[in-house]
Design a protein around this motif. Structure first.
Motif, PDB file in Angstrom:
ATOM      1  N   GLY A 103       0.786  -1.300   0.010  1.00 37.26           N
ATOM      2  CA  GLY A 103      -0.144   0.089  -0.121  1.00 37.26           C
ATOM      3  C   GLY A 103       0.717   1.115   0.025  1.00 37.26           C
ATOM      4  N   SER A 104       0.419   2.256   0.793  1.00 34.76           N
ATOM      5  CA  SER A 104       1.191   3.701   0.674  1.00 34.76           C
ATOM      6  C   SER A 104       2.140   3.336   1.752  1.00 34.76           C
ATOM      7  N   MET A 105       3.534   3.778   1.236  1.00 36.07           N
ATOM      8  CA  MET A 105       4.488   3.691   2.135  1.00 36.07           C
ATOM      9  C   MET A 105       4.742   5.369   2.790  1.00 36.07           C
ATOM     10  N   PRO A 106       4.555   6.330   2.013  1.00 37.42           N
ATOM     11  CA  PRO A 106       4.276   7.611   2.683  1.00 37.42           C
ATOM     12  C   PRO A 106       3.510   7.453   4.149  1.00 37.42           C
ATOM     13  N   ASP A 107       2.262   6.824   3.713  1.00 45.78           N
ATOM     14  CA  ASP A 107       1.353   6.741   4.964  1.00 45.78           C
ATOM     15  C   ASP A 107       1.706   5.940   6.326  1.00 45.78           C
ATOM     16  N   ALA A 108       2.500   4.902   5.645  1.00 44.41           N
ATOM     17  CA  ALA A 108       2.966   3.814   6.637  1.00 44.41           C
ATOM     18  C   ALA A 108       4.245   4.732   7.569  1.00 44.41           C
ATOM     19  N   LEU A 109       4.887   5.384   6.817  1.00 46.97           N
ATOM     20  CA  LEU A 109       6.142   6.109   7.555  1.00 46.97           C
ATOM     21  C   LEU A 109       5.337   7.310   8.425  1.00 46.97           C
ATOM     22  N   ALA A 110       4.305   7.835   8.078  1.00 53.80           N
ATOM     23  CA  ALA A 110       3.747   8.907   8.926  1.00 53.80           C
ATOM     24  C   ALA A 110       3.163   8.219  10.157  1.00 53.80           C
ATOM     25  N   GLU A 111       2.533   7.222  10.042  1.00 46.68           N
ATOM     26  CA  GLU A 111       1.732   6.441  11.179  1.00 46.68           C
ATOM     27  C   GLU A 111       2.981   6.008  12.070  1.00 46.68           C
ATOM     28  N   THR A 112       4.210   5.278  11.461  1.00 47.21           N
ATOM     29  CA  THR A 112       5.167   4.874  12.175  1.00 47.21           C
ATOM     30  C   THR A 112       5.992   6.045  13.019  1.00 47.21           C
ATOM     31  N   LEU A 113       5.898   7.376  12.595  1.00 47.12           N
ATOM     32  CA  LEU A 113       6.465   8.373  13.515  1.00 47.12           C
ATOM     33  C   LEU A 113       5.556   8.861  14.582  1.00 47.12           C
ATOM     34  N   ALA A 114       4.267   8.788  14.035  1.00 47.35           N
ATOM     35  CA  ALA A 114       3.294   9.094  15.237  1.00 47.35           C
ATOM     36  C   ALA A 114       3.283   8.272  16.404  1.00 47.35           C
ATOM     37  N   LEU A 115       3.303   6.816  15.900  1.00 42.41           N
ATOM     38  CA  LEU A 115       3.324   5.925  16.985  1.00 42.41           C
ATOM     39  C   LEU A 115       4.840   6.013  18.061  1.00 42.41           C
ATOM     40  N   ILE A 116       5.642   6.095  17.250  1.00 45.95           N
ATOM     41  CA  ILE A 116       6.863   6.074  17.926  1.00 45.95           C
ATOM     42  C   ILE A 116       7.082   7.352  18.878  1.00 45.95           C
ATOM     43  N   SER A 117       6.510   8.627  18.324  1.00 47.69           N
ATOM     44  CA  SER A 117       6.444   9.941  19.161  1.00 47.69           C
ATOM     45  C   SER A 117       5.667   9.613  20.447  1.00 47.69           C
ATOM     46  N   ARG A 118       4.650   8.774  20.415  1.00 47.85           N
ATOM     47  CA  ARG A 118       3.684   8.659  21.421  1.00 47.85           C
ATOM     48  C   ARG A 118       4.290   7.392  22.411  1.00 47.85           C
ATOM     49  N   GLY A 119       5.370   6.930  22.086  1.00 45.58           N
ATOM     50  CA  GLY A 119       5.976   5.679  22.906  1.00 45.58           C
ATOM     51  C   GLY A 119       5.133   4.381  22.837  1.00 45.58           C
ATOM     52  N   ARG A 120       4.409   4.398  21.584  1.00 48.83           N
ATOM     53  CA  ARG A 120       3.642   3.241  21.237  1.00 48.83           C
ATOM     54  C   ARG A 120       4.274   2.376  20.359  1.00 48.83           C
ATOM     55  N   LEU A 121       5.420   2.347  20.131  1.00 55.38           N
ATOM     56  CA  LEU A 121       6.114   1.439  19.055  1.00 55.38           C
ATOM     57  C   LEU A 121       7.506   1.354  19.243  1.00 55.38           C
ATOM     58  N   HIS A 122       8.166   0.208  19.487  1.00 52.64           N
ATOM     59  CA  HIS A 122       9.281  -0.142  19.520  1.00 52.64           C
ATOM     60  C   HIS A 122       9.397  -1.493  19.215  1.00 52.64           C
ATOM     61  N   ILE A 123      10.435  -1.924  18.028  1.00 50.11           N
ATOM     62  CA  ILE A 123      10.545  -3.159  17.486  1.00 50.11           C
ATOM     63  C   ILE A 123      12.112  -3.133  17.932  1.00 50.11           C
ATOM     64  N   PRO A 124      12.489  -4.400  18.670  1.00 50.77           N
ATOM     65  CA  PRO A 124      13.987  -4.556  18.710  1.00 50.77           C
ATOM     66  C   PRO A 124      14.793  -5.015  17.608  1.00 50.77           C
ATOM     67  N   VAL A 125      16.167  -4.590  17.599  1.00 52.84           N
ATOM     68  CA  VAL A 125      16.878  -5.329  16.455  1.00 52.84           C
ATOM     69  C   VAL A 125      17.691  -6.638  17.191  1.00 52.84           C
ATOM     70  N   GLU A 126      17.212  -7.976  16.709  1.00 49.40           N
ATOM     71  CA  GLU A 126      17.626  -8.952  16.993  1.00 49.40           C
ATOM     72  C   GLU A 126      19.162  -9.199  16.701  1.00 49.40           C
ATOM     73  N   LYS A 127      19.518  -8.936  15.575  1.00 52.67           N
ATOM     74  CA  LYS A 127      20.988  -9.387  15.261  1.00 52.67           C
ATOM     75  C   LYS A 127      21.437  -8.623  13.700  1.00 52.67           C
ATOM     76  N   SER A 128      22.431  -7.865  13.907  1.00 54.82           N
ATOM     77  CA  SER A 128      22.863  -7.136  12.900  1.00 54.82           C
ATOM     78  C   SER A 128      24.035  -7.900  11.886  1.00 54.82           C
ATOM     79  N   TYR A 129      24.183  -7.530  10.722  1.00 55.82           N
ATOM     80  CA  TYR A 129      25.220  -8.350   9.695  1.00 55.82           C
ATOM     81  C   TYR A 129      26.009  -7.182   9.019  1.00 55.82           C
ATOM     82  N   SER A 130      27.063  -7.415   8.424  1.00 57.15           N
ATOM     83  CA  SER A 130      27.905  -6.618   7.597  1.00 57.15           C
ATOM     84  C   SER A 130      27.396  -7.039   5.943  1.00 57.15           C
ATOM     85  N   LEU A 131      27.618  -6.274   4.950  1.00 57.22           N
ATOM     86  CA  LEU A 131      27.405  -6.809   3.475  1.00 57.22           C
ATOM     87  C   LEU A 131      27.888  -8.034   3.183  1.00 57.22           C
TER      88      LEU A 131
END
Length: 297
Positions: A246-274
């Motif tokens: 669907g709409s990525m701009p809309d999804a990013l806007a809602e992501t920012l809104a939830l993060i700003s209200r402290g309602r969204l946090h998804i942990p990073v389990e593992k990081s990799y190099s290229l």
């Protein structure tokens, strides 16, 4: 520049770290110096050659859709962003030193590049499938495969909207689901009976593709109340397979809104190099993820 690409469809071994020409921002686009890229199941599904309507692939192809980084080129007609800005968003071939984005947002100050890179596709998918399955506040949603990135997002969006969630995951991730506000249970034999003991199910999402479509239809009583993002055989059961974004701009806007209200946090389990992109895909395909995986560039 260095980028991860593949010249044929196949397993993780087809991924190669190669030298490539730098891409440039066209009209309505920006280019970023990539700092991190999200590792999502859609990445390895595309690499395998699965038919996904939203992502037609021409070989050779880069890998990755999500990224965070620093803007270093702004295309014609783009306003509101300048070189040097920290952004996250969606593009193509983001497992690379430079990538062009077609949708983006400024990063919240509190997020690291590593954290931000994993949000775009995860949140777009979560918001889309909650909408498509038609679950409403006060109802109960069953999420099969709830501990990964999309599942983590679904649980938190649902909680914010007043939707109750029963989530399935492996034994090691039961407490994690409870931390996100879900009633947790394990998958596997006896799923229908375990879930029925927990309450009535109004709608269900299949995020793992583990062969549970029949059970989810049994629990909801209606294939129209089930949506899958992971099982291409879902339509055989009358269940919608959701693969068109669907709409990525809309999804990013809602992501920012939830993060700003402290309602969204998804942990990073593992990081990799290229150079470790194949290992990242192998781990992603194995499942059992708690949160997200990202590439560090």
């Amino acid at each position: 520049m260095k980028r991860v690409s593949f010249a044929e469809f196949g397993g993780p071994d087809v991924l190669q770290l190669t030298d490539a020409e730098e891409p440039h921002a066209g009209p309505g686009q920006i280019r970023i110096a990539v700092r991190a890229a999200g590792v999502n199941p859609v990445d390895w599904r595309i690499r395998e050659g699965q038919v996904l309507g939203a992502h037609p692939t021409e070989l050779p192809s880069g890998v990755g859709l999500d990224a965070s980084g620093v803007v270093d080129e702004v295309g014609e007609g783009v306003d509101g962003v300048e070189t040097g800005d920290r952004v996250f968003g969606e593009g193509h071939g983001t497992y690379a030193e430079f990538a062009v984005l077609g949708a983006w947002a400024r990063m919240p100050e509190a997020l690291t590049f590593e954290e931000a890179a994993g949000y775009p596709s995860v949140m777009e998918t979560a918001l889309r499938i909650i909408r498509e399955v038609g679950v409403r506040p006060g109802q109960t949603l069953l999420v099969s495969g709830a501990s990964g990135g999309v599942g983590s997002a679904v649980l938190q969006v649902a909680r914010d909207r007043g939707i109750s969630v029963i989530g399935t995951a492996g034994a090691a991730n039961q407490d994690y689901l409870r931390e996100l506000g879900a009633v947790a249970t394990t998958y596997g034999e006896g799923l229908v009976e375990r879930v029925r003991q927990l309450g009535r199910i109004d709608a269900a999402l299949d995020l793992a593709g583990s062969g549970v479509i029949r059970e989810l239809v049994e629990l909801t009583g209606d294939p129209r109340k089930v949506v899958s993002t992971a099982d291409l055989t879902a339509p055989d059961f009358g269940v919608r397979f959701s693969g068109v974004a669907g709409s990525m701009p809309d999804a990013l806007a809602e992501t920012l809104a939830l993060i700003s209200r402290g309602r969204l946090h998804i942990p990073v389990e593992k990081s990799y190099s290229l150079p470790d992109a194949a290992a990242a895909h192998t781990d992603s395909q194995a499942g059992h993820t708690r949160g997200r995986r990202v590439m560090i560039v």
